[in-house]
Scaffold this motif. Structure first.
Motif, PDB file in Angstrom:
ATOM      1  N   ILE A  21       0.855  -1.199   0.000  1.00 30.37           N
ATOM      2  CA  ILE A  21       0.000   0.000   0.000  1.00 30.37           C
ATOM      3  C   ILE A  21       0.888   1.245   0.000  1.00 30.37           C
ATOM      4  CG2 ILE A  21      -1.489   1.409   1.526  1.00 30.37           C
ATOM      5  CD1 ILE A  21      -3.156  -0.597   0.038  1.00 30.37           C
ATOM      6  N   LYS A  22       1.868   1.288   0.891  1.00 36.64           N
ATOM      7  CA  LYS A  22       2.766   2.451   0.993  1.00 36.64           C
ATOM      8  C   LYS A  22       3.573   2.662  -0.280  1.00 36.64           C
ATOM      9  CE  LYS A  22       3.097   2.409   5.993  1.00 36.64           C
ATOM     10  NZ  LYS A  22       3.907   2.196   7.181  1.00 36.64           N
ATOM     11  N   ALA A  23       3.938   1.562  -0.949  1.00 38.57           N
ATOM     12  CA  ALA A  23       4.737   1.654  -2.172  1.00 38.57           C
ATOM     13  C   ALA A  23       3.890   2.003  -3.400  1.00 38.57           C
ATOM     14  CB  ALA A  23       5.462   0.333  -2.410  1.00 38.57           C
ATOM     15  N   GLY A  24       2.554   1.994  -3.265  1.00 37.37           N
ATOM     16  CA  GLY A  24       1.676   2.296  -4.388  1.00 37.37           C
ATOM     17  C   GLY A  24       1.403   1.102  -5.303  1.00 37.37           C
ATOM     18  N   THR A  25       1.810  -0.079  -4.882  1.00 39.51           N
ATOM     19  CA  THR A  25       1.616  -1.288  -5.689  1.00 39.51           C
ATOM     20  C   THR A  25       0.148  -1.546  -6.001  1.00 39.51           C
ATOM     21  OG1 THR A  25       3.570  -2.225  -4.626  1.00 39.51           O
ATOM     22  CG2 THR A  25       2.132  -3.771  -5.779  1.00 39.51           C
ATOM     23  N   PHE A  26      -0.719  -1.193  -5.067  1.00 41.31           N
ATOM     24  CA  PHE A  26      -2.152  -1.462  -5.228  1.00 41.31           C
ATOM     25  C   PHE A  26      -2.932  -0.219  -5.666  1.00 41.31           C
ATOM     26  CE2 PHE A  26      -1.364  -4.565  -1.495  1.00 41.31           C
ATOM     27  CZ  PHE A  26      -0.989  -5.582  -2.360  1.00 41.31           C
ATOM     28  N   SER A  27      -2.266   0.790  -6.174  1.00 44.45           N
ATOM     29  CA  SER A  27      -2.911   2.079  -6.470  1.00 44.45           C
ATOM     30  C   SER A  27      -4.074   1.965  -7.462  1.00 44.45           C
ATOM     31  CB  SER A  27      -1.889   3.091  -6.980  1.00 44.45           C
ATOM     32  OG  SER A  27      -1.320   2.641  -8.194  1.00 44.45           O
ATOM     33  N   LYS A  28      -4.037   1.018  -8.371  1.00 42.08           N
ATOM     34  CA  LYS A  28      -5.097   0.879  -9.372  1.00 42.08           C
ATOM     35  C   LYS A  28      -6.197  -0.088  -8.947  1.00 42.08           C
ATOM     36  CE  LYS A  28      -2.164   2.193 -13.198  1.00 42.08           C
ATOM     37  NZ  LYS A  28      -1.571   1.828 -14.481  1.00 42.08           N
ATOM     38  N   ASN A  29      -6.075  -0.657  -7.754  1.00 41.33           N
ATOM     39  CA  ASN A  29      -7.090  -1.590  -7.260  1.00 41.33           C
ATOM     40  C   ASN A  29      -8.285  -0.818  -6.721  1.00 41.33           C
ATOM     41  OD1 ASN A  29      -5.072  -4.306  -5.859  1.00 41.33           O
ATOM     42  ND2 ASN A  29      -4.981  -3.317  -7.827  1.00 41.33           N
ATOM     43  N   PRO A  30      -9.502  -1.047  -7.238  1.00 39.33           N
ATOM     44  CA  PRO A  30     -10.673  -0.322  -6.744  1.00 39.33           C
ATOM     45  C   PRO A  30     -10.971  -0.589  -5.265  1.00 39.33           C
ATOM     46  CG  PRO A  30     -11.190  -1.481  -8.785  1.00 39.33           C
ATOM     47  CD  PRO A  30      -9.810  -1.893  -8.376  1.00 39.33           C
ATOM     48  N   ASP A  31     -10.835  -1.840  -4.844  1.00 40.60           N
ATOM     49  CA  ASP A  31     -11.120  -2.184  -3.451  1.00 40.60           C
ATOM     50  C   ASP A  31      -9.812  -2.570  -2.780  1.00 40.60           C
ATOM     51  OD1 ASP A  31     -12.012  -3.109  -0.993  1.00 40.60           O
ATOM     52  OD2 ASP A  31     -13.725  -4.198  -1.834  1.00 40.60           O
ATOM     53  N   LYS A  32      -9.270  -1.627  -2.015  1.00 43.91           N
ATOM     54  CA  LYS A  32      -7.950  -1.794  -1.418  1.00 43.91           C
ATOM     55  C   LYS A  32      -7.967  -2.405  -0.022  1.00 43.91           C
ATOM     56  CE  LYS A  32      -5.973   2.061  -4.010  1.00 43.91           C
ATOM     57  NZ  LYS A  32      -7.148   2.350  -4.817  1.00 43.91           N
ATOM     58  N   ARG A  33      -9.129  -2.862   0.440  1.00 39.61           N
ATOM     59  CA  ARG A  33      -9.170  -3.496   1.762  1.00 39.61           C
ATOM     60  C   ARG A  33      -8.253  -4.717   1.780  1.00 39.61           C
ATOM     61  NH1 ARG A  33     -14.935  -5.160   2.573  1.00 39.61           N
ATOM     62  NH2 ARG A  33     -14.855  -5.212   0.324  1.00 39.61           N
TER      63      ARG A  33
END
Length: 191
Positions: free
Chosen positions: A55-67
């Motif tokens: 999350i901090k690295a932005g790896t999941f930035s394009k994921n709509p649901d980041k839970r």
């Protein structure tokens, strides 16, 4: 063999894994593959720490649901398709190879060297290695108490090189970890 591990990701990625399966990455600090923390008292915390690191690295930035989702998986491999790099015998071979190649002790060299080692072991053993166990850095910068590294050393993880051997046993969505979902954000904004 009872091989079980955890993997931290987002709800969006978990849904994609459910429909398309795991993707074994072409790179990683301990070689190419999908990473799972070996089942232990800290396996869930390690998976959450990895999720927070991403999350901090932005790896999941394009994921709509980041839970956060912690996936528990087992591995369908024959004993000869599994390599425990941390066993005394295999670690000795690994260390000798490092010395022979005068390999640089760096993060950049690490992933290539693990891939080389697995390739050499496959040739030596005349088998495809689908899964191996190795020590990896605990994501303590993202989640400081996720693993007692000073007391126990680095935690163990499995690296799955073949996504077909990964069997999902379950998944747990952690609502109060990391990024809040859209409804929680909207609810706070309207108060």
């Amino acid at each position: 063999m009872d091989l079980v591990g955890t993997h931290g990701t987002t709800v969006s990625r978990y849904e994609s894994i459910g429909s398309d399966g795991f993707k074994c990455r072409n790179s990683g600090l301990r070689g190419a593959g999908a990473y799972f923390w070996v089942k232990s008292a800290y396996a869930e915390e390690l998976a959450v720490g990895w999720y927070l690191k991403c999350i901090k690295a932005g790896t999941f930035s394009k994921n709509p649901d980041k839970r956060c989702v912690v996936i528990t998986a087992s591995f369908d491999v024959l004993p000869e398709q599994y390599l425990d790099i941390e066993s005394d015998e295999v670690k000795s071979i690994f260390l000798n190879l490092i010395k022979q190649h005068n390999a640089e002790d760096s993060r950049e060299c690490s992933e290539k060297f693990y891939d080389l080692f697995i390739e050499l072991m496959e040739k030596e053993l005349d088998v495809i290695i689908k899964l191996y166990k190795v020590r990896a850095y605990a994501p303590t910068k993202a989640l400081p108490n996720c693993y007692p590294t000073q007391l126990a050393g680095s935690p163990l993880c499995y690296v799955a090189r073949d996504s077909q051997c990964i069997l999902i046993n379950g998944a747990k969505t952690l609502e109060n970890v990391g990024v809040k979902n859209e409804k929680q954000r909207e609810g706070k904004g309207s108060s």
